[in-house]
Design a protein around this motif. Structure first.
Motif, PDB file in Angstrom:
ATOM      1  N   THR A  70       5.554  22.254  32.287  1.00 48.56           N
ATOM      2  CA  THR A  70       5.570  22.905  30.977  1.00 48.56           C
ATOM      3  C   THR A  70       7.019  23.251  30.654  1.00 48.56           C
ATOM      4  OG1 THR A  70       5.328  25.128  31.888  1.00 48.56           O
ATOM      5  CG2 THR A  70       3.288  23.940  31.374  1.00 48.56           C
ATOM      6  N   LEU A  71       7.230  23.990  29.595  1.00 46.17           N
ATOM      7  CA  LEU A  71       8.535  24.578  29.357  1.00 46.17           C
ATOM      8  C   LEU A  71       8.551  25.990  29.932  1.00 46.17           C
ATOM      9  CD1 LEU A  71       9.502  23.581  25.702  1.00 46.17           C
ATOM     10  CD2 LEU A  71       9.759  22.286  27.832  1.00 46.17           C
ATOM     11  N   VAL A  72       9.724  26.444  30.297  1.00 48.99           N
ATOM     12  CA  VAL A  72       9.958  27.834  30.664  1.00 48.99           C
ATOM     13  C   VAL A  72      11.019  28.370  29.711  1.00 48.99           C
ATOM     14  CG1 VAL A  72      10.870  29.381  32.445  1.00 48.99           C
ATOM     15  CG2 VAL A  72       9.273  27.551  33.057  1.00 48.99           C
ATOM     16  N   ALA A  73      10.764  29.554  29.141  1.00 49.67           N
ATOM     17  CA  ALA A  73      11.633  30.096  28.106  1.00 49.67           C
ATOM     18  C   ALA A  73      12.219  31.439  28.523  1.00 49.67           C
ATOM     19  CB  ALA A  73      10.856  30.260  26.796  1.00 49.67           C
ATOM     20  N   ASP A  74      13.426  31.689  28.061  1.00 57.83           N
ATOM     21  CA  ASP A  74      14.096  32.967  28.268  1.00 57.83           C
ATOM     22  C   ASP A  74      13.856  33.827  27.028  1.00 57.83           C
ATOM     23  OD1 ASP A  74      15.752  35.102  28.641  1.00 57.83           O
ATOM     24  OD2 ASP A  74      17.542  33.932  29.119  1.00 57.83           O
ATOM     25  N   ARG A  98      13.505  38.385  39.942  1.00 58.26           N
ATOM     26  CA  ARG A  98      14.187  38.115  38.673  1.00 58.26           C
ATOM     27  C   ARG A  98      13.462  38.784  37.504  1.00 58.26           C
ATOM     28  NH1 ARG A  98      13.879  32.407  40.338  1.00 58.26           N
ATOM     29  NH2 ARG A  98      15.602  31.983  41.770  1.00 58.26           N
ATOM     30  N   GLU A  99      14.169  38.934  36.415  1.00 52.05           N
ATOM     31  CA  GLU A  99      13.611  39.483  35.188  1.00 52.05           C
ATOM     32  C   GLU A  99      12.586  38.508  34.621  1.00 52.05           C
ATOM     33  OE1 GLU A  99      12.220  41.046  32.275  1.00 52.05           O
ATOM     34  OE2 GLU A  99      13.893  42.321  32.951  1.00 52.05           O
ATOM     35  N   LEU A 100      11.317  38.913  34.555  1.00 50.13           N
ATOM     36  CA  LEU A 100      10.250  37.982  34.178  1.00 50.13           C
ATOM     37  C   LEU A 100      10.314  37.592  32.704  1.00 50.13           C
ATOM     38  CD1 LEU A 100       7.161  39.204  36.234  1.00 50.13           C
ATOM     39  CD2 LEU A 100       8.798  37.376  36.736  1.00 50.13           C
ATOM     40  N   ARG A 101      11.000  38.385  31.873  1.00 48.88           N
ATOM     41  CA  ARG A 101      11.157  37.957  30.472  1.00 48.88           C
ATOM     42  C   ARG A 101      11.998  36.694  30.374  1.00 48.88           C
ATOM     43  NH1 ARG A 101      13.512  41.573  26.404  1.00 48.88           N
ATOM     44  NH2 ARG A 101      12.555  40.070  24.984  1.00 48.88           N
ATOM     45  N   TYR A 143      19.865  26.566  33.995  1.00 51.77           N
ATOM     46  CA  TYR A 143      19.015  27.563  33.340  1.00 51.77           C
ATOM     47  C   TYR A 143      19.199  28.956  33.951  1.00 51.77           C
ATOM     48  CZ  TYR A 143      14.895  29.948  31.544  1.00 51.77           C
ATOM     49  OH  TYR A 143      14.066  30.855  30.941  1.00 51.77           O
ATOM     50  N   LEU A 144      19.150  29.055  35.265  1.00 53.17           N
ATOM     51  CA  LEU A 144      19.293  30.368  35.897  1.00 53.17           C
ATOM     52  C   LEU A 144      20.674  30.968  35.669  1.00 53.17           C
ATOM     53  CD1 LEU A 144      17.439  30.035  39.330  1.00 53.17           C
ATOM     54  CD2 LEU A 144      16.593  30.984  37.181  1.00 53.17           C
ATOM     55  N   GLU A 145      21.638  30.124  35.353  1.00 49.81           N
ATOM     56  CA  GLU A 145      22.987  30.608  35.051  1.00 49.81           C
ATOM     57  C   GLU A 145      23.149  30.995  33.582  1.00 49.81           C
ATOM     58  OE1 GLU A 145      25.356  31.201  37.308  1.00 49.81           O
ATOM     59  OE2 GLU A 145      23.800  30.691  38.779  1.00 49.81           O
ATOM     60  N   GLY A 146      22.039  30.902  32.810  1.00 46.88           N
ATOM     61  CA  GLY A 146      22.083  31.319  31.412  1.00 46.88           C
ATOM     62  C   GLY A 146      22.690  30.317  30.460  1.00 46.88           C
ATOM     63  N   THR A 165       3.996  27.429  37.272  1.00 51.73           N
ATOM     64  CA  THR A 165       4.010  28.425  38.354  1.00 51.73           C
ATOM     65  C   THR A 165       5.360  29.125  38.453  1.00 51.73           C
ATOM     66  OG1 THR A 165       4.500  26.557  39.815  1.00 51.73           O
ATOM     67  CG2 THR A 165       2.225  27.360  39.795  1.00 51.73           C
ATOM     68  N   ASP A 166       6.207  28.936  37.469  1.00 48.55           N
ATOM     69  CA  ASP A 166       7.580  29.425  37.536  1.00 48.55           C
ATOM     70  C   ASP A 166       7.663  30.925  37.803  1.00 48.55           C
ATOM     71  OD1 ASP A 166      10.571  28.954  36.878  1.00 48.55           O
ATOM     72  OD2 ASP A 166      10.020  30.636  35.598  1.00 48.55           O
ATOM     73  N   ARG A 167       6.776  31.695  37.198  1.00 47.12           N
ATOM     74  CA  ARG A 167       6.857  33.153  37.334  1.00 47.12           C
ATOM     75  C   ARG A 167       6.526  33.621  38.754  1.00 47.12           C
ATOM     76  NH1 ARG A 167       6.786  36.054  32.447  1.00 47.12           N
ATOM     77  NH2 ARG A 167       5.488  37.726  33.300  1.00 47.12           N
ATOM     78  N   VAL A 168       5.812  32.792  39.515  1.00 51.15           N
ATOM     79  CA  VAL A 168       5.524  33.149  40.906  1.00 51.15           C
ATOM     80  C   VAL A 168       6.834  33.225  41.689  1.00 51.15           C
ATOM     81  CG1 VAL A 168       4.308  32.497  43.010  1.00 51.15           C
ATOM     82  CG2 VAL A 168       3.267  32.049  40.774  1.00 51.15           C
TER      83      VAL A 168
END
Length: 390
Positions: A164-168, A286-289, A263-266, A276-279
């Motif tokens: 899926t996509l993962v969004a900040d 990490r900040e779940l938002r 992505y993790l570097e912003g 399953t990214d939030r797991v």
């Protein structure tokens, strides 16, 4: 799933696994392309080819699998991991020129990769599974077995995930504008686009330069995302990718480069990843938002990972013992937790941690293609993409 007809073209594309190197428990060989001298192998040595994230990182699944499998046995078995730079294509090229295939198992083979193998080689690279050697294969969920069904029964699912996509949401969601004037009035909310909900949303001006994707020639999630766009747009998938390119999509070599290094570097607020990214984000604190799982149109592309035994492996008996171990309750639990993917067996057989139940998301609709859908079409589609998009 909304399937549309493929258009066939001649040619062969390049399919490979996720790149990347790192330290991990167990043995790691060089790329087999570099090993031309005769190799003398111990009879208790099992060589397993896989992708890098299976054996790298802080708590890789491969390290636990090797240590546990070796420790549970009375004989002196050693797991030797190989991570070929070009993934499955490395073994295809070797087979084409009659070079040695030093691996016994491939861990992480997907259906599109098997289709690539079958369309490129005359002889089979992997053997038909000897099901009478496996007692636990009936534990595998029926829907996964059906999803990877193919004419020669070579694939054993060991986990699955949904691309899926993962969004900040800290970048895309509403932002408060505190002007610091001390007047006691609440800060105003600055409007932002929010997370995208459809494929067409990604083409809107507000998402210009927002999306990170992976190269489908070198990455499992990259291939899944390409196939997902083909399922959505059919013959018009290239036009959609042209529009994505015009809107500034960033294409990285693999998941590691797109997700961990960018992505993790912003660098951008949207990335192709897993539901399953939030797991993993929760486990890492990490900040779940910053990890909002975003199924487009309520969908995700299902990516079933499989194990396969190389034809003519001299360690076939040991290979099947490892496959049986893969489907054990402890192994399925650790694979799910460490790979952050859904187990291949029914979940009531696996005691997953609370955060998995809390944060793992299954999309409303799983999109996938069968072997027959892909055969004669996928490699051609990949070539079309390669000729125009990079």
């Amino acid at each position: 799933m909304r399937r549309r007809a493929f258009v066939r073209r001649a040619g062969v594309g390049s399919v490979a696994g996720i790149g990347g190197l790192g330290a991990f428990a167990g043995c790691l060989t060089r790329d087999p392309e570099e090993e031309e001298e005769e190799v003398v192998r111990d009879e208790n040595e099992l060589r397993i080819a896989t992708y890098s994230s299976m054996v790298t990182g802080e708590t890789p699944a491969g390290a636990w699998l090797a240590e546990t499998f070796e420790a549970d046995r009375e004989d002196d078995v050693e797991i030797v991991w190989t991570v070929p730079e070009s993934g499955i294509e490395n073994f295809v090229r070797r087979a084409q020129v009659g070079a040695r295939i030093e691996a016994d198992l491939y861990l992480g083979l997907t259906l599109p990769e098997l289709v690539y193998v079958d369309e490129t080689l005359e002889d089979r690279l992997f053997e038909t599974l000897q099901r009478d050697r496996l007692e636990r294969d009936e534990r595998v969920r029926t829907e996964l077995t059906d999803a990877v069904e193919e004419p020669h029964d070579r694939l054993l699912p060991f986990d699955t995930g949904y691309v899926t996509l993962v969004a900040d949401e800290t970048e895309l969601g509403p932002e408060t504008d505190d002007d610091g004037d001390g007047d006691g009035n609440p800060p105003e909310a600055v409007p932002r686009p929010g997370v995208p909900e459809t494929f067409d949303d990604l083409l809107a001006p507000e998402y210009e330069g927002a999306l990170l994707a992976q190269d489908p020639r070198r990455s499992d999630p990259g291939r899944a995302f390409l196939l997902w766009t083909i399922a959505e747009y059919g013959d018009d998938f290239l036009e959609y990718w042209r529009n994505l390119r015009e809107n500034g999509v960033g294409i990285r070599e693999g998941w590691t480069e797109a997700y961990r290094e960018s992505y993790l570097e912003g660098e951008r607020p949207l990335v192709v990843s897993y539901s399953t990214d939030r797991v993993g984000a929760s486990a890492a604190g990490r900040e779940l938002r910053r990890h909002a799982v975003t199924p487009l149109d309520g969908q995700g592309y299902e990516n079933v990972e499989c194990a396969a035994v190389f034809a003519d492996s001299p360690r076939a008996e040991l290979a099947y013992e490892f496959l049986e171990f893969l489907l054990s309750r402890p192994a399925q639990r650790e694979i799910a937790a460490r790979n952050v993917q859904f187990p291949a067996v029914d979940e009531e057989r696996v005691d997953l941690e609370g955060r998995f139940d809390e944060h793992a998301i299954e999309p409303e609709e799983a999109v996938t293609f069968t072997y027959d859908d892909l055969r004669g079409e996928f490699v051609d589609r990949l070539e079309e993409w390669e000729a125009e998009i990079p």
